[in-house]
Design an enzyme around this catalytic site. Sequence first.
Site, short mmCIF file in Angstrom:
data_model
loop_
_atom_site.label_atom_id
_atom_site.label_comp_id
_atom_site.label_asym_id
_atom_site.label_seq_id
_atom_site.Cartn_x
_atom_site.Cartn_y
_atom_site.Cartn_z
N TYR A 60 0.96 -1.03 -0.13
CA TYR A 60 -0.22 -0.01 0.13
C TYR A 60 0.68 1.21 -0.14
CZ TYR A 60 -3.83 3.17 2.11
OH TYR A 60 -4.06 4.77 2.51
N SER B 30 5.39 14.02 2.78
CA SER B 30 3.44 14.02 2.52
C SER B 30 3.52 12.58 3.73
CB SER B 30 3.24 14.54 2.01
OG SER B 30 2.99 13.14 0.89
N GLN C 96 9.12 -4.51 32.26
CA GLN C 96 8.75 -3.37 33.87
C GLN C 96 9.47 -5.00 34.81
OE1 GLN C 96 10.78 -0.52 33.71
NE2 GLN C 96 10.92 -0.54 36.33
N LEU C 97 8.09 -5.78 34.70
CA LEU C 97 8.25 -6.56 35.64
C LEU C 97 9.26 -7.77 35.47
CD1 LEU C 97 3.96 -6.78 35.03
CD2 LEU C 97 5.35 -6.45 37.66
N GLU D 32 -0.22 3.81 9.88
CA GLU D 32 -2.10 3.53 9.53
C GLU D 32 -2.10 4.73 10.11
OE1 GLU D 32 -2.35 1.71 7.56
OE2 GLU D 32 -1.98 0.25 8.14
N ARG E 214 -13.20 15.64 15.32
CA ARG E 214 -14.71 16.56 13.86
C ARG E 214 -15.03 16.16 13.68
NH1 ARG E 214 -9.75 16.99 9.47
NH2 ARG E 214 -8.35 18.65 10.00
#
Length: 380
Positions: free
Chosen positions: A123, A130, A336-337, A363, A375
């Site tokens: 794709y 841009s 972290q664990l 994406e 919007r």
Amino acid sequence: MSQFDLTDDQLQIQEMARKFTADAITPFAAEWDQKHIFPRDTIREAAELGFGSIYVAEESGGIGLGRLDAALIFEAMSYGCPSTSAFISIHNMASWMIDRFGSAEVKQKYLPSMITMEKIGSYCLTEPSSGSDAAALKTKAVLDGDHYVVSGSKAFISGGGENEVYVTMVRTGEEGPKGISCLVIDKDMKGVSFGAQEKKLGWHSQPTAQVNFDEVRVPVANRVGGEGEGFRIAMMGLDGGRLNIGACSLGGAQRCLDEAIRYTKERRQFGTPIADFQATQFTLADMETELEAARYLLYVAAAKVTANAPDKTKFAAMAKRLATDTGSSVVDRALQLHGGYGYLQDYPIERFWRDLRVHSILEGTNQVMRVIVSRDLLRQ
């Protein structure tokens, strides 16, 4: 509550994808990452299950499933390798665009080999100048008889240099979205070339490169949709792509949560398993809660995209933003664990941490997802 349950068919699809992942992806994913191996044979095995044409119509040779079914598949495959799962999802987006908007001629020309993933699709929207402002793309296609002459470049293209088919947004008219059309361009067309493979933080099992077009002559018959419809087609493709990449984040995060549960039960500090510490338990509880919340929003959004609901784009944007941010956060806490061990390549966590980081960028960045949602709210 039954309306929130998966159907028997969906559970079977999910189980098939999980078994394929356990057998063909998970055991090899670390090597693919470390050695930068592109597992083309494994990808073709996925296509034998129909995973190269998940929402290509049955009359076109695909398996004609919905977006929720697709999300279940990509989520399952990402449990083993988000990079490979995301690569297959991008191919599905390209093949769907050809099937949904292409002429009978272009569908017959490309879909049979794309369904088997003998030929893989990319794709091509983003350009060096841009990214988020996709409608400002500069790649130009000038009509010359029964061909377009295409010149320009596309950046960060998954499959660049390896894939055979490039579903490409080009400028055929005025500035802005109304001047954009969609063309299918072949790798072996004269004037097509590729930049060096990008050296990436993650996604090492898939190739990524710039794609260059130097006066490439593309038949008008290779146009997908009408002239000037390319931007609308690209955005519709992204509705599904955003769901897929969100699903990839969910699958990767689920793997890391499962790894964290296993590790904290085994790792002992101060004479007791760290899973017995309330701080650990609270962290695991939050990871599970947030992951399930993101999962259900994504499933709802997938149902809306399948149904072509009026608010499908808003829900796809919300789901993508939440799933990818949550996925990265869950993986970070899993690391972290694990303490210092989580930072080592002996454990899978650091690979998922690297692979999932890009999901909030591609994406459409998660900042752009917020713009889409706001919007929509402000138009009401």
